[in-house]
Design an enzyme around this catalytic site. Structure first.
Site, PDB file in Angstrom:
ATOM      1  N   HIS A  99       7.183   6.674  14.935  1.00  0.00           N
ATOM      2  CA  HIS A  99       8.343   6.145  14.208  1.00  0.00           C
ATOM      3  C   HIS A  99       9.495   7.130  14.309  1.00  0.00           C
ATOM      4  CE1 HIS A  99       5.937   8.516  11.367  1.00  0.00           C
ATOM      5  NE2 HIS A  99       7.075   8.827  10.794  1.00  0.00           N
ATOM      6  N   HIS A 101      12.896   8.391  12.295  1.00  0.00           N
ATOM      7  CA  HIS A 101      13.649   8.407  11.036  1.00  0.00           C
ATOM      8  C   HIS A 101      15.141   8.328  11.352  1.00  0.00           C
ATOM      9  CE1 HIS A 101      10.384  10.070   8.333  1.00  0.00           C
ATOM     10  NE2 HIS A 101       9.904  10.443   9.509  1.00  0.00           N
TER      11      HIS A 101
HETATM   12  P1  AMP Z   1       6.356  11.233   8.786  1.00  0.00           P
HETATM   13  O1  AMP Z   1       6.128  12.319   7.772  1.00  0.00           O
HETATM   14  O2  AMP Z   1       7.325  11.579   9.851  1.00  0.00           O
HETATM   15  O3  AMP Z   1       5.034  10.709   9.327  1.00  0.00           O
HETATM   16  O4  AMP Z   1       7.052  10.055   7.988  1.00  0.00           O
HETATM   17  C1  AMP Z   1       6.378   9.066   7.313  1.00  0.00           C
HETATM   18  C2  AMP Z   1       7.355   8.414   6.362  1.00  0.00           C
HETATM   19  O5  AMP Z   1       6.815   7.161   5.967  1.00  0.00           O
HETATM   20  C3  AMP Z   1       7.598   9.201   5.078  1.00  0.00           C
HETATM   21  O6  AMP Z   1       8.991   9.509   4.976  1.00  0.00           O
HETATM   22  C4  AMP Z   1       7.156   8.264   3.962  1.00  0.00           C
HETATM   23  O7  AMP Z   1       8.002   8.292   2.851  1.00  0.00           O
HETATM   24  C5  AMP Z   1       7.224   6.898   4.651  1.00  0.00           C
HETATM   25  N1  AMP Z   1       6.328   5.869   4.139  1.00  0.00           N
HETATM   26  C6  AMP Z   1       5.007   5.986   3.876  1.00  0.00           C
HETATM   27  N2  AMP Z   1       4.504   4.801   3.478  1.00  0.00           N
HETATM   28  C7  AMP Z   1       5.534   3.912   3.491  1.00  0.00           C
HETATM   29  C8  AMP Z   1       5.653   2.539   3.177  1.00  0.00           C
HETATM   30  N3  AMP Z   1       4.615   1.806   2.776  1.00  0.00           N
HETATM   31  N4  AMP Z   1       6.867   1.959   3.308  1.00  0.00           N
HETATM   32  C9  AMP Z   1       7.934   2.687   3.712  1.00  0.00           C
HETATM   33  N5  AMP Z   1       7.874   3.988   4.021  1.00  0.00           N
HETATM   34  C10 AMP Z   1       6.699   4.602   3.904  1.00  0.00           C
END
Ligand code: AMP
Ligand code: ZN
Length: 136
Positions: A99, A101
């Site tokens: 993903h 950001h």
């Molecule tokens: P990373 O740390 O780069 O893997 O980012 C994962 C991101 O996913 C974090 O910023 C979380 O806040 C976000 N996240 C986790 N679960 C969900 C969800 N169900 N819906 C939206 N964002 C989420």
């Protein structure tokens, strides 16, 4: 194998605040936003991270991230954007599904993404650049 949470969001098994969707990616608001409009662009197919996603899908993901960044500037009044993708636990990746950001930035938003400088010698820079070149 159990689906990961982003696979479940991509297949609409879990709710999200969706801002964009097509055959290859879905984009939705981060539930723990670093700033107003913090959005994740997620591939529909499961790839572990940036290093393993096929190039055409990677390009498409970045094109969608660009559209979201533009919308954050024109519609949310963002004054800047950080584009980040974490690769691996050591880099802070918590969801092991690729993903990107899109983090809108505002004047004095209190967010700090700094890279503390480290001292390094020319010899070491040369060795590192050679290593990277040999791996490409
Ligand atoms: P990373 O740390 O780069 O893997 O980012 C994962 C991101 O996913 C974090 O910023 C979380 O806040 C976000 N996240 C986790 N679960 C969900 C969800 N169900 N819906 C939206 N964002 C989420
Ligand atoms: Zn997944």
């Amino acid at each position: 194998m159990d689906k990961c949470i982003f696979c479940k969001i991509a297949s609409n098994e879990i709710k999200s605040y969706k801002v964009y969707e097509d055959d290859y990616v879905i984009a939705f608001l981060d539930l723990n936003p670093a700033s107003r409009g913090h959005t994740l662009v997620v591939t529909k197919e499961h790839f572990d991270n940036f290093t393993t996603v096929p190039k055409d899908i990677l390009n498409h993901t970045m094109n969608v991230a660009q559209l979201i960044a533009q919308a954050a500037i024109t519609k949310l009044g963002a004054k800047g954007i950080n584009i980040i993708t974490n690769v691996g636990k050591a880099a802070g990746q918590s969801i092991m599904h690729f993903h990107v950001h899109v983090i809108p930035r505002y004047e004095d938003d209190g967010l700090s993404l700094t890279f503390p400088p480290k001292q390094i010698e020319d010899k070491e820079l040369l060795l590192i650049s050679d290593s990277i070149k040999s791996g490409m």
